[in-house]
Design a protein around this motif. Structure first.
Motif, PDB file in Angstrom:
ATOM      1  N   GLN A  46      50.532  99.877-125.946  1.00  0.00           N
ATOM      2  CA  GLN A  46      51.588 100.892-126.069  1.00  0.00           C
ATOM      3  C   GLN A  46      52.579 100.777-124.918  1.00  0.00           C
ATOM      4  OE1 GLN A  46      52.011 103.402-128.559  1.00  0.00           O
ATOM      5  NE2 GLN A  46      53.978 103.552-127.520  1.00  0.00           N
ATOM      6  N   ARG A  47      52.039 100.586-123.724  1.00  0.00           N
ATOM      7  CA  ARG A  47      52.932 100.445-122.567  1.00  0.00           C
ATOM      8  C   ARG A  47      53.802  99.194-122.670  1.00  0.00           C
ATOM      9  NH1 ARG A  47      50.871  98.156-117.183  1.00  0.00           N
ATOM     10  NH2 ARG A  47      51.892  96.381-118.146  1.00  0.00           N
ATOM     11  N   LYS A  48      53.226  98.107-123.179  1.00  0.00           N
ATOM     12  CA  LYS A  48      53.999  96.874-123.339  1.00  0.00           C
ATOM     13  C   LYS A  48      55.140  97.065-124.335  1.00  0.00           C
ATOM     14  CE  LYS A  48      50.332  93.567-122.176  1.00  0.00           C
ATOM     15  NZ  LYS A  48      49.475  92.457-122.688  1.00  0.00           N
ATOM     16  N   VAL A  49      54.889  97.843-125.385  1.00  0.00           N
ATOM     17  CA  VAL A  49      55.953  98.129-126.357  1.00  0.00           C
ATOM     18  C   VAL A  49      57.088  98.890-125.687  1.00  0.00           C
ATOM     19  CG1 VAL A  49      56.523  99.455-128.421  1.00  0.00           C
ATOM     20  CG2 VAL A  49      54.474  98.036-128.382  1.00  0.00           C
ATOM     21  N   GLU A  50      56.748  99.893-124.916  1.00  0.00           N
ATOM     22  CA  GLU A  50      57.775 100.686-124.236  1.00  0.00           C
ATOM     23  C   GLU A  50      58.552  99.826-123.248  1.00  0.00           C
ATOM     24  OE1 GLU A  50      55.618 103.911-122.573  1.00  0.00           O
ATOM     25  OE2 GLU A  50      55.257 104.900-124.510  1.00  0.00           O
ATOM     26  N   ASP A  51      57.845  98.960-122.521  1.00  0.00           N
ATOM     27  CA  ASP A  51      58.526  98.051-121.591  1.00  0.00           C
ATOM     28  C   ASP A  51      59.476  97.115-122.339  1.00  0.00           C
ATOM     29  OD1 ASP A  51      57.129  99.202-119.531  1.00  0.00           O
ATOM     30  OD2 ASP A  51      55.669  97.573-119.317  1.00  0.00           O
ATOM     31  N   ALA A  52      59.046  96.632-123.499  1.00  0.00           N
ATOM     32  CA  ALA A  52      59.875  95.700-124.272  1.00  0.00           C
ATOM     33  C   ALA A  52      61.129  96.387-124.784  1.00  0.00           C
ATOM     34  CB  ALA A  52      59.068  95.128-125.442  1.00  0.00           C
ATOM     35  N   PHE A  53      61.007  97.616-125.261  1.00  0.00           N
ATOM     36  CA  PHE A  53      62.192  98.343-125.707  1.00  0.00           C
ATOM     37  C   PHE A  53      63.121  98.664-124.543  1.00  0.00           C
ATOM     38  CE2 PHE A  53      59.988  99.080-129.743  1.00  0.00           C
ATOM     39  CZ  PHE A  53      61.057  99.006-130.641  1.00  0.00           C
ATOM     40  N   GLU A  54      62.544  98.904-123.370  1.00  0.00           N
ATOM     41  CA  GLU A  54      63.377  99.116-122.188  1.00  0.00           C
ATOM     42  C   GLU A  54      64.175  97.863-121.855  1.00  0.00           C
ATOM     43  OE1 GLU A  54      64.149 101.659-120.388  1.00  0.00           O
ATOM     44  OE2 GLU A  54      62.871 103.088-121.435  1.00  0.00           O
ATOM     45  N   GLN A  55      63.575  96.701-122.041  1.00  0.00           N
ATOM     46  CA  GLN A  55      64.285  95.456-121.782  1.00  0.00           C
ATOM     47  C   GLN A  55      65.449  95.288-122.750  1.00  0.00           C
ATOM     48  OE1 GLN A  55      63.721  93.480-119.196  1.00  0.00           O
ATOM     49  NE2 GLN A  55      65.450  92.202-119.775  1.00  0.00           N
ATOM     50  N   LEU A  56      65.241  95.661-124.008  1.00  0.00           N
ATOM     51  CA  LEU A  56      66.345  95.634-124.974  1.00  0.00           C
ATOM     52  C   LEU A  56      67.460  96.580-124.546  1.00  0.00           C
ATOM     53  CD1 LEU A  56      64.768  95.510-128.557  1.00  0.00           C
ATOM     54  CD2 LEU A  56      66.135  93.756-127.431  1.00  0.00           C
ATOM     55  N   ALA A  57      67.086  97.766-124.077  1.00  0.00           N
ATOM     56  CA  ALA A  57      68.091  98.736-123.628  1.00  0.00           C
ATOM     57  C   ALA A  57      68.852  98.210-122.419  1.00  0.00           C
ATOM     58  CB  ALA A  57      67.419 100.067-123.292  1.00  0.00           C
ATOM     59  N   HIS A  58      68.144  97.560-121.515  1.00  0.00           N
ATOM     60  CA  HIS A  58      68.801  96.973-120.340  1.00  0.00           C
ATOM     61  C   HIS A  58      69.801  95.890-120.749  1.00  0.00           C
ATOM     62  CE1 HIS A  58      69.292  95.212-116.349  1.00  0.00           C
ATOM     63  NE2 HIS A  58      68.969  94.036-116.855  1.00  0.00           N
ATOM     64  N   LEU A  59      69.451  95.137-121.749  1.00  0.00           N
ATOM     65  CA  LEU A  59      70.302  94.034-122.190  1.00  0.00           C
ATOM     66  C   LEU A  59      71.538  94.529-122.927  1.00  0.00           C
ATOM     67  CD1 LEU A  59      70.469  90.884-122.454  1.00  0.00           C
ATOM     68  CD2 LEU A  59      69.304  91.147-124.643  1.00  0.00           C
ATOM     69  N   THR A  60      71.415  95.597-123.695  1.00  0.00           N
ATOM     70  CA  THR A  60      72.486  96.007-124.611  1.00  0.00           C
ATOM     71  C   THR A  60      73.125  97.337-124.273  1.00  0.00           C
ATOM     72  OG1 THR A  60      70.914  97.120-126.072  1.00  0.00           O
ATOM     73  CG2 THR A  60      71.326  94.782-126.480  1.00  0.00           C
ATOM     74  N   ASN A  61      72.534  98.085-123.345  1.00  0.00           N
ATOM     75  CA  ASN A  61      73.004  99.432-123.025  1.00  0.00           C
ATOM     76  C   ASN A  61      72.829 100.383-124.215  1.00  0.00           C
ATOM     77  OD1 ASN A  61      74.073 101.285-121.137  1.00  0.00           O
ATOM     78  ND2 ASN A  61      76.090 101.165-122.081  1.00  0.00           N
ATOM     79  N   LEU A  62      71.847 100.124-125.054  1.00  0.00           N
ATOM     80  CA  LEU A  62      71.535 100.981-126.193  1.00  0.00           C
ATOM     81  C   LEU A  62      70.026 101.209-126.259  1.00  0.00           C
ATOM     82  CD1 LEU A  62      73.757  99.665-129.151  1.00  0.00           C
ATOM     83  CD2 LEU A  62      74.033 101.809-127.903  1.00  0.00           C
ATOM     84  N   GLU A  63      69.629 102.404-126.661  1.00  0.00           N
ATOM     85  CA  GLU A  63      68.219 102.713-126.910  1.00  0.00           C
ATOM     86  C   GLU A  63      67.934 102.505-128.396  1.00  0.00           C
ATOM     87  OE1 GLU A  63      65.784 103.554-124.988  1.00  0.00           O
ATOM     88  OE2 GLU A  63      66.682 104.144-123.067  1.00  0.00           O
ATOM     89  N   TYR A  64      66.846 101.803-128.687  1.00  0.00           N
ATOM     90  CA  TYR A  64      66.479 101.537-130.079  1.00  0.00           C
ATOM     91  C   TYR A  64      65.189 102.282-130.416  1.00  0.00           C
ATOM     92  CZ  TYR A  64      69.874  97.760-129.729  1.00  0.00           C
ATOM     93  OH  TYR A  64      71.019  97.040-129.535  1.00  0.00           O
ATOM     94  N   ALA A  65      65.156 102.851-131.618  1.00  0.00           N
ATOM     95  CA  ALA A  65      63.972 103.566-132.064  1.00  0.00           C
ATOM     96  C   ALA A  65      62.965 102.637-132.734  1.00  0.00           C
ATOM     97  CB  ALA A  65      64.370 104.682-133.034  1.00  0.00           C
TER      98      ALA A  65
END
Length: 464
Positions: A200-219
């Motif tokens: 679960q933590r790895k999933v959250e970290d991975a989505f954070e990396q996407l947000a860092h890359l794109t400046n968008l939060e993904y659900a």
């Protein structure tokens, strides 16, 4: 409330000084890439650096073009003598224009050639950064998919082991098993819970990396279909890929132009000992006093006081003889910079060759791994089924069932790891060869599943 919504809510409840990125529902590969291109700070900085580097050519070219200047002088001079009543005032105005055109200046010419080579180097380095962003996007995207699939497998394993633990407890109550079986099942379940929390933590970290890359939060994120073709590199020959990489790798090409620029700078510095030839033209116009044609003590009483024009054309030759050793020192420095560039190019070439060979082998290994892991899943499913039957008839115990259960989900994780390794290593191989483009992402996007649900789709339908 979903995981991504909880993360977003927490972020937005932070003090206003903390940035809260906008949110979108579902990540899609090409949309993520376009967003990364638009909002990646490193790429924006690289583009600004390239635009600044482009100014080196006009600056160097300016040294080869005429220099024209103009000016004016306005002066007034008062002179008094000891003789009674003798005081004179003289005023004068002069305008002038000068032109200087280098005719022979080797240093300026080599500086211009070095600037042109540096511009090509900067352009290639910018293209390499753009290419790196393609791979960075793919890594962030597919690592997120890897994490979501691992979480789905961990949740399924936790549910399965919970069932095993419940069955062991039921058998214990019915006198069909021992407390040891219950403890073994409890231990396996507890371990599965811990693994699920880590996933679960790895999933959250991975989505954070996407947000860092794109400046968008993904659900959520669109997943990769299991029907993605798994193909060997074309041509399937290491030598061909290495030869292509040496010829096309962008950073290696940039290092070639870095060496060329360094060679021109060596010639530029060595030219500090060479003579220079300039054409010089000037024009002056002013009154007679300004040109000093009359006796300054008489202030033109006996001389001509009208306007005077003066023009001249000359060729100036300058031969440097001694500058304190500066020219020799600068030439030596430039030569060492050239040596540095050549060594860096060789290091870059070796790294390109190494990476190309490694990624080529990795892609072919991943293809075999995908086939083998898929077969391992089938074998593990059969083994688990046989272990359960054996436990029911008394030929197997709870530990055997637990081991078979864990082996099945280990095979599932290995299978998904092989899938995503294949995708990423294929892209890395193309980057090493200098052929990676956004079109490669587009081809992958064609196999994305818009309604992908990890809990349902982390395995091929025929293996569920």
């Amino acid at each position: 409330m979903s995981r991504a919504q909880r993360v977003l809510l927490f972020a937005c409840l932070l003090p206003s000084s903390v940035f809260c990125a906008p949110s979108v529902e579902r990540a899609e590969l090409m949309a993520v890439y376009r967003q990364a291109v638009s909002h990646n700070s490193d790429l924006a900085a690289a583009r600004a650096d390239y635009a600044a580097q482009q100014e080196l050519v006009p600056q160097a070219r300016a040294n080869l073009l005429p220099v024209i200047s103009t000016g004016a002088t306005f002066e007034a001079t008062r002179l008094s003598r000891d003789e009674p009543g003798l005081e004179r005032v003289r005023s004068g105005n002069t305008i002038q224009a000068n032109l200087k055109q280098p005719l022979v200046n080797a240093a300026f010419w080599y500086e211009f050639k070095a600037a042109k080579a540096s511009i090509v180097q900067a352009a290639l380095e910018l293209s390499a950064k753009e290419q790196a962003l393609i791979l960075q996007t793919a890594q962030a995207y597919f690592e997120t998919l890897r994490a979501t699939d691992e979480l789905a497998a961990s949740e399924a394993e936790e549910i399965a082991l919970k069932q095993q633990m419940d069955q062991a407890q039921a058998r214990l109550k019915g006198g069909l098993s021992s407390i040891t079986d219950v403890l073994d099942a409890q231990s396996a379940f507890d371990n599965a819970q811990a693994n699920r929390q880590l996933a679960q933590r790895k999933v959250e970290d991975a989505f954070e990396q996407l947000a860092h890359l794109t400046n968008l939060e993904y659900a959520s994120i669109e997943g990769m279909q299991h029907q993605l073709p798994v193909l060997a590199p074309i041509p399937n020959d290491t030598k061909s890929w290495v030869e292509g990489a040496v010829e096309q790798n962008l950073m290696l090409l940039a290092s070639n132009y870095a060496v060329e620029a360094a060679e021109e700078r060596v010639r530029q510095r060595q030219s500090g000992h060479a003579p220079t030839v300039d054409a010089v033209a000037s024009y002056r116009k002013g009154d007679n006093d300004s040109f000093g044609y009359s006796n300054p003590t008489d202030f033109g009483r006996n001389g001509y006081r009208g306007n005077v024009a003066q023009s001249s054309v000359a060729v100036e030759v300058s031969v440097p003889l001694y500058s304190g050793g500066r020219v020799s020192s600068q030439a030596h420095e430039a030569y060492q910079r050239l040596t540095q560039s050549e060594e860096l190019r060789e290091s870059q070439r070796r790294e390109v060759v190494l990476n190309t060979r490694n990624y080529f082998r990795a892609v072919n290994s991943d293809i075999q791994q995908i086939k083998a892991r898929r077969q391992t899943i089938l074998s593990s499913q059969k083994s688990l089924k046989a272990s359960k039957v054996g436990a029911d008839v008394g030929t197997r115990n709870t530990v055997d069932v637990l081991n078979a259960q864990r082996q099945l989900f280990r095979s599932v994780r290995d299978y998904n790891d092989a899938r995503y390794d294949y995708i990423l290593n294929t892209l890395r191989l193309k980057q090493a060869a200098g052929t990676l483009s956004a079109n490669d992402l587009q081809k992958l996007a064609e196999y994305l599943k818009a309604d992908y649900e990890p809990q349902r789709d982390f395995l091929p339908p025929e293996l569920m």
